[in-house]
Design a protein around this motif. Structure first.
Motif, short mmCIF file in Angstrom:
data_model
loop_
_atom_site.label_atom_id
_atom_site.label_comp_id
_atom_site.label_asym_id
_atom_site.label_seq_id
_atom_site.Cartn_x
_atom_site.Cartn_y
_atom_site.Cartn_z
N LYS A 93 -146.70 -9.79 0.51
CA LYS A 93 -146.96 -11.24 0.53
C LYS A 93 -146.65 -11.86 -0.83
CE LYS A 93 -150.33 -11.40 4.22
NZ LYS A 93 -151.70 -11.75 4.63
N LYS A 94 -147.04 -11.12 -1.86
CA LYS A 94 -146.77 -11.61 -3.22
C LYS A 94 -145.27 -11.69 -3.46
CE LYS A 94 -147.63 -10.51 -8.04
NZ LYS A 94 -148.16 -9.52 -8.98
N VAL A 95 -144.58 -10.64 -3.01
CA VAL A 95 -143.12 -10.62 -3.18
C VAL A 95 -142.49 -11.76 -2.39
CG1 VAL A 95 -141.04 -9.27 -2.64
CG2 VAL A 95 -142.97 -8.18 -3.76
N GLU A 96 -143.01 -12.00 -1.19
CA GLU A 96 -142.45 -13.10 -0.38
C GLU A 96 -142.65 -14.45 -1.05
OE1 GLU A 96 -142.76 -11.28 4.14
OE2 GLU A 96 -144.38 -12.55 3.39
N MET A 97 -143.83 -14.63 -1.66
CA MET A 97 -144.06 -15.89 -2.37
C MET A 97 -143.11 -16.02 -3.56
SD MET A 97 -148.24 -16.31 -2.04
CE MET A 97 -148.46 -16.15 -3.74
N GLU A 98 -142.91 -14.90 -4.25
CA GLU A 98 -141.96 -14.94 -5.36
C GLU A 98 -140.55 -15.16 -4.84
OE1 GLU A 98 -142.43 -11.35 -7.58
OE2 GLU A 98 -144.41 -11.91 -8.33
N ALA A 99 -140.29 -14.66 -3.67
CA ALA A 99 -138.96 -14.81 -3.09
C ALA A 99 -138.65 -16.28 -2.81
CB ALA A 99 -138.85 -14.00 -1.81
N GLN A 101 -139.76 -18.67 -4.49
CA GLN A 101 -139.49 -19.30 -5.78
C GLN A 101 -138.09 -18.95 -6.30
OE1 GLN A 101 -142.64 -18.06 -8.39
NE2 GLN A 101 -144.21 -19.19 -7.28
N PHE A 102 -137.70 -17.68 -6.04
CA PHE A 102 -136.41 -17.24 -6.58
C PHE A 102 -135.31 -17.16 -5.53
CE2 PHE A 102 -139.65 -15.19 -9.34
CZ PHE A 102 -139.33 -15.82 -10.52
N ARG A 103 -135.47 -17.87 -4.45
CA ARG A 103 -134.52 -17.79 -3.35
C ARG A 103 -133.09 -18.09 -3.80
NH1 ARG A 103 -135.98 -19.00 2.37
NH2 ARG A 103 -137.95 -19.36 1.34
N ILE A 104 -132.95 -19.03 -4.62
CA ILE A 104 -131.61 -19.44 -5.04
C ILE A 104 -130.94 -18.35 -5.87
CG2 ILE A 104 -130.30 -21.15 -6.39
CD1 ILE A 104 -132.53 -23.16 -5.70
N ASN A 105 -131.71 -17.74 -6.78
CA ASN A 105 -131.13 -16.79 -7.73
C ASN A 105 -130.95 -15.38 -7.19
OD1 ASN A 105 -131.05 -18.82 -9.63
ND2 ASN A 105 -133.05 -18.31 -10.46
N GLY A 106 -131.83 -14.95 -6.34
CA GLY A 106 -131.68 -13.54 -5.94
C GLY A 106 -132.32 -13.18 -4.62
N TYR A 107 -132.03 -13.98 -3.60
CA TYR A 107 -132.65 -13.74 -2.30
C TYR A 107 -132.30 -12.36 -1.74
CZ TYR A 107 -134.31 -14.46 2.42
OH TYR A 107 -134.96 -14.33 3.59
N SER A 108 -131.12 -11.95 -1.88
CA SER A 108 -130.68 -10.67 -1.32
C SER A 108 -131.36 -9.48 -2.03
CB SER A 108 -129.17 -10.53 -1.38
OG SER A 108 -128.72 -10.54 -2.71
N GLU A 109 -131.57 -9.56 -3.33
CA GLU A 109 -132.21 -8.49 -4.08
C GLU A 109 -133.69 -8.34 -3.67
OE1 GLU A 109 -130.72 -6.41 -6.12
OE2 GLU A 109 -132.57 -5.37 -6.63
N ILE A 110 -134.36 -9.45 -3.49
CA ILE A 110 -135.76 -9.41 -3.09
C ILE A 110 -135.89 -8.84 -1.68
CG2 ILE A 110 -137.76 -10.86 -2.57
CD1 ILE A 110 -136.84 -12.73 -4.83
N GLU A 111 -134.98 -9.21 -0.81
CA GLU A 111 -135.03 -8.70 0.56
C GLU A 111 -134.85 -7.17 0.58
OE1 GLU A 111 -135.86 -10.87 2.82
OE2 GLU A 111 -135.87 -9.39 4.41
#
Length: 191
Positions: A93-99, A101-111
């Motif tokens: 959940k924490k990672v998803e919230m950070e995702a 925030q950072f969707r533009i910069n690194g959505y694929s890396e977070i996924e």
């Protein structure tokens, strides 16, 4: 075995007493001898059977306790794994919230990180579940093998006892047949 054969040979060559009659010697009669032998066998046989049943019962109780302890340990490990899963979900959940925030910069890396975390958690759970099942199966097989061994030993002891009693009866029958043969020969000589 040589003594048994010698005693049979001795009985075959036993000189006749002269006539047929009742044996009044109480210690020499077969009925009393057999009752004494059966009494001794029953007296000493009870303790052997009871001891074997108690030891088998204790063995099964100990095995049951070990299996229950193993199950408890496995349940504790499962509880810890569930805790880890909850922590992983919270982290997810924490990672998803950070995702977000950072969707533009690194959505694929977070996924990718999210999938790796889920996969590793499920693999850990599967390994723990497999370990629990293997431990339970191992303990069950071990208990079954020990019970089989105890039953086999008891059956072997019973077979040896039966075999020994059969040999004693056979010897007894041979002695009776030899005596009957001697009496028949005496009747032919006196006729």
């Amino acid at each position: 075995m040589k003594n048994v054969t010698d005693s049979c040979v001795f009985l075959v060559h036993w000189p006749s007493a002269g006539s047929f009659g009742f044996n009044t010697d109480i210690l020499a009669t077969n009925l009393i001898n057999l009752s004494v032998v059966f009494g001794v066998l029953i007296f000493f046989g009870k303790g052997v059977c009871a001891d074997n049943l108690l030891s088998l019962s204790d063995l099964l109780d100990n095995r049951k306790q070990r299996i229950l302890n193993t199950i408890r340990n496995s349940e504790e490990l499962r509880g810890k794994a569930i805790e880890q899963l909850e922590k992983a979900r919270a982290r997810l959940k924490k990672v998803e919230m950070e995702a977000d925030q950072f969707r533009i910069n690194g959505y694929s890396e977070i996924e990718r990180e999210k999938m790796n975390l889920i996969n590793s958690t499920y693999k850990t759970l599967e390994q723990l579940e497999n370990y629990k099942n293997e431990t339970i199966n191992f303990e069950q097989q071990k208990a079954i093998n020990e019970v089989r061994q105890q039953v086999f030993q008891q059956a072997l002891q019973g077979a040896l006892g039966t075999l020994n009693s059969c040999l004693n009866n056979e010897l007894h029958l041979r002695t009776i047949n030899a005596n009957i043969g001697m009496f028949g020969a005496m009747n032919e000589i006196t006729d």
